[in-house]
Write an enzyme that holds these catalytic residues in place. Structure first.
Site: not given
Ligand code: NAP
Length: 242
Positions: A11, A59, A85, A137, A150, A154, A183
């Protein structure tokens, strides 16, 4: 006032920061996780009158997650919303992809979700309530050339979300994923102008998404209006894949 607590990983910037700010606006106390300290994000959250603190941790590292989750539980008393996230990219065509880049993306994007779902899931089971939202995603749902690592990480999140929703549903816990398209964040700023123009052409709405448009859907999945929504992956892409 008894406030609920939301923990958002990764974040420190981009989508995660926008989610932290939106959930603070919604009245949640905020635990801000990132690899590095992000005091500016916690300060912006506190401007909404809630408690917010940083819990830096990697994480992808189970032991680090265990220590972090314990500290957050001690500080806030409960963890009511978990937003997985944190994520990275190491793009390249599969035949040229280095093994270490495959392993790293799987560890950061996928293994981290196991770590956090397991640790926070146990707390939520005792609470008999909770919301888990993970950021997948469109690349995970539909695939994307140049992103084998990736898209694998996802896609796994979609399956993990369905499995956890079945394991935790009877305890009043909902588990959902979101699948953003393109995004505007530091992650996508790294693409070339040519790549950006090609993607724009494929988007029905002919514009990139803004981080606040992702945070709005996470707000819905964290609140009471989504109490009977679980196991779902909601695409937020301006019509990129229709
Ligand atoms: P971003 O701007 O790169 O932000 C990601 C954040 O996660 C960074 O602050 C990063 O820290 C942090 N992070 C990385 N590895 C971590 C770890 N091991 N432990 C804790 N934190 C870690 O990316 P974004 O665009 O906001 O993306 C957020 C999520 O949305 C990711 O999961 C991404 O895959 C997903 N997503 C993004 C898009 C898009 O178009 N932007 C589309 C679909 C999905 P550092 O900066 O210190 O590395």
């Amino acid at each position: 006032m008894d406030r609920k607590t939301a923990l958002i990983t990764g974040a420190g910037q981009g989508i995660g920061e926008a989610i932290a700010l939106r959930l603070a606006k919604d009245g949640f106390n905020i635990a801000v996780n990132d690899l590095r300290d992000a005091p500016n994000v916690a300060e912006k959250c506190r401007a909404f009158g809630v408690t917010a603190e940083c819990f830096p941790a990697d994480v992808s590292d189970y032991a680090a997650c265990e220590t972090m989750v314990k500290s957050i539980k001690e500080k806030f008393g409960s963890i009511d919303v978990l937003v997985n996230n944190a994520g990275i990219t190491r793009d390249g065509l599969a035949v040229r992809m280095k093994e270490e880049d495959y392993d790293l993306v799987i560890r950061v994007n996928q293994k981290s979700v196991f770590n956090m779902m397991k640790l926070v899931g146990a707390i939520m089971m005792k609470q008999k309530s909770g919301r888990i939202i993970s950021v997948s995603s469109v690349a995970g749902v539909h695939g994307n050339a140049g992103q084998l690592n990736y898209s694998a990480s996802k896609a796994a999140i979609v399956g993990m979300t369905k499995t956890m929703s079945k394991e935790l549903g009877s305890r009043g816990i909902t588990v959902n994923a979101i699948a953003p398209g393109f995004i505007q964040t530091p992650m996508t700023d790294a693409l070339t102008d040519e790549q950006k123009a090609m993607i724009l052409n494929l988007i029905a709405m002919k514009r990139y998404g803004q981080v606040e448009e992702i945070a709005g859907v996470v707000s819905f999945l964290s609140g009471s209006d989504s109490s009977y929504v679980t196991g779902q992956t909601i695409e937020i892409s301006g019509g990129l894949t229709i």
